[in-house]
Design an enzyme around this catalytic site. Structure first.
Site, PDB file in Angstrom:
ATOM      1  N   ASP A   1     -38.883 -14.570 -42.925  1.00 28.12           N
ATOM      2  CA  ASP A   1     -39.987 -15.217 -42.299  1.00 28.12           C
ATOM      3  C   ASP A   1     -40.472 -15.990 -43.386  1.00 28.12           C
ATOM      4  OD1 ASP A   1     -42.281 -15.936 -41.163  1.00 28.12           O
ATOM      5  OD2 ASP A   1     -43.473 -13.989 -41.320  1.00 28.12           O
TER       6      ASP A   1
ATOM      7  N   LYS B   1     -36.782 -17.831 -39.897  1.00 25.59           N
ATOM      8  CA  LYS B   1     -38.002 -18.734 -38.961  1.00 25.59           C
ATOM      9  C   LYS B   1     -38.137 -19.722 -40.284  1.00 25.59           C
ATOM     10  CE  LYS B   1     -40.727 -15.079 -37.240  1.00 25.59           C
ATOM     11  NZ  LYS B   1     -42.009 -14.522 -37.527  1.00 25.59           N
TER      12      LYS B   1
ATOM     13  N   PHE C   1     -44.030 -14.337 -33.489  1.00 25.92           N
ATOM     14  CA  PHE C   1     -43.783 -12.959 -33.941  1.00 25.92           C
ATOM     15  C   PHE C   1     -42.869 -12.175 -32.970  1.00 25.92           C
ATOM     16  CE2 PHE C   1     -44.773  -8.730 -34.749  1.00 25.92           C
ATOM     17  CZ  PHE C   1     -44.858  -8.325 -36.076  1.00 25.92           C
TER      18      PHE C   1
ATOM     19  N   ASP D   1     -40.587  -4.221 -35.710  1.00 30.21           N
ATOM     20  CA  ASP D   1     -41.698  -3.486 -35.264  1.00 30.21           C
ATOM     21  C   ASP D   1     -42.903  -4.261 -35.227  1.00 30.21           C
ATOM     22  OD1 ASP D   1     -42.141  -3.459 -38.289  1.00 30.21           O
ATOM     23  OD2 ASP D   1     -43.914  -2.066 -37.678  1.00 30.21           O
TER      24      ASP D   1
HETATM   25  P1  5GP Z   1     -41.262 -12.312 -45.512  1.00 31.57           P
HETATM   26  O1  5GP Z   1     -41.190 -11.679 -46.752  1.00 31.57           O
HETATM   27  O2  5GP Z   1     -39.776 -13.016 -45.349  1.00 31.57           O
HETATM   28  O3  5GP Z   1     -42.364 -13.225 -45.050  1.00 31.57           O
HETATM   29  O4  5GP Z   1     -41.229 -11.252 -44.428  1.00 31.57           O
HETATM   30  C1  5GP Z   1     -40.253 -10.244 -44.352  1.00 31.57           C
HETATM   31  C2  5GP Z   1     -40.534  -9.139 -43.461  1.00 31.57           C
HETATM   32  O5  5GP Z   1     -41.972  -9.251 -42.701  1.00 31.57           O
HETATM   33  C3  5GP Z   1     -39.365  -8.992 -42.636  1.00 31.57           C
HETATM   34  O6  5GP Z   1     -38.369  -8.027 -43.066  1.00 31.57           O
HETATM   35  C4  5GP Z   1     -40.118  -8.104 -41.504  1.00 31.57           C
HETATM   36  O7  5GP Z   1     -40.314  -6.570 -41.928  1.00 31.57           O
HETATM   37  C5  5GP Z   1     -41.460  -8.848 -41.520  1.00 31.57           C
HETATM   38  N1  5GP Z   1     -41.590  -9.745 -40.408  1.00 31.57           N
HETATM   39  C6  5GP Z   1     -41.466 -10.934 -40.638  1.00 31.57           C
HETATM   40  N2  5GP Z   1     -41.678 -11.797 -39.488  1.00 31.57           N
HETATM   41  C7  5GP Z   1     -41.637 -10.559 -38.592  1.00 31.57           C
HETATM   42  C8  5GP Z   1     -41.511 -11.026 -36.925  1.00 31.57           C
HETATM   43  O8  5GP Z   1     -41.521 -12.017 -36.172  1.00 31.57           O
HETATM   44  N3  5GP Z   1     -41.694  -9.656 -36.313  1.00 31.57           N
HETATM   45  C9  5GP Z   1     -41.878  -8.542 -37.006  1.00 31.57           C
HETATM   46  N4  5GP Z   1     -41.758  -7.321 -36.373  1.00 31.57           N
HETATM   47  N5  5GP Z   1     -41.645  -8.387 -38.371  1.00 31.57           N
HETATM   48  C10 5GP Z   1     -41.346  -9.604 -39.177  1.00 31.57           C
END
Ligand code: 5GP
Ligand code: MG
Length: 183
Positions: free
Chosen positions: A107, A135, A156, A163
């Site tokens: 993300d 993303k 999301f 989850d």
């Molecule tokens: P980041 O550190 O890249 O922002 O986010 C990593 C973690 O955030 C992912 O491994 C996941 O657990 C959660 N996450 C990010 N985007 C989403 C999403 O669209 N849906 C869900 N369920 N979890 C997300």
């Protein structure tokens, strides 16, 4: 769980179980070719990557080792903060190993970039990333994932390990969650 069981909670199915399996099979073939003749350690990021790991590893026609890390990125709800803490570390010594981090979604990239830096400090031969989803619009930390299933819009999503509040991980498909569930 099938989408029909929670259809009121979802806006749209992005990827079906079959599409996910097809894409993972393609990624597995690339990985097999790229690591030919090398050992390979898959590191899964708990808990979201459980489904991706189970299926990607089974599509890989070669020997692999599998280990797991659990990290928590402080933050609540649907936002990640970038402050990462190890909840469960690897049991495997990484020195000289080819490591492929298996994740379900990038993300902001904060969690995975922290993880890659952490693993890289342990003397591995290489550290690369395989993620089912990414993303691009949300990414604030530049991380190069070598294997990406699909780039998706900044929405999301749930299902296939992903989850919301510990639910929907067991959904077979990947779908966007209706705003009325999380707002
Ligand atoms: P980041 O550190 O890249 O922002 O986010 C990593 C973690 O955030 C992912 O491994 C996941 O657990 C959660 N996450 C990010 N985007 C989403 C999403 O669209 N849906 C869900 N369920 N979890 C997300
Ligand atoms: Mg994750």
């Amino acid at each position: 769980m099938d989408v029909s069981s929670v259809s009121g909670d979802l806006v749209e199915v992005l990827y079906t179980e079959d599409q996910i399996q097809g894409r993972l099979k393609e990624l597995a073939e690339q990985i097999r070719a790229d690591y030919e003749g090398e050992d390979l350690l898959l590191v899964g990021v708990l808990r979201g990557a459980v489904m991706v790991m189970a299926d990607l590893a089974r599509h890989l026609d070669r020997h692999v080792e599998i280990d797991w890390m659990a990290v928590s990125s402080y933050g609540s709800g649907t936002k990640s903060s970038g402050v990462v803490r190890i909840l469960k570390d690897l049991d495997t010594d990484l020195s000289g190993r080819h490591v492929l981090v298996v994740d379900e979604i990038i993300d902001t990239g904060l969690t995975i970039s922290w993880l890659v830096a952490n693993l890289s400090s342990r003397g591995p031969a290489s550290v690369e990333i395989a993620t089912l989803l990414r993303k691009p619009e949300a990414q604030t930390m530049p991380v190069e994932a070598r294997y990406v299933g699909w780039d998706i819009p900044n929405e999301f999503v749930v299902g296939y390990g992903l989850d919301y509040d510990e639910r929907y991980r067991n959904l077979r498909d990947i779908a966007t969650l209706a705003p009325h569930i999380y707002s």
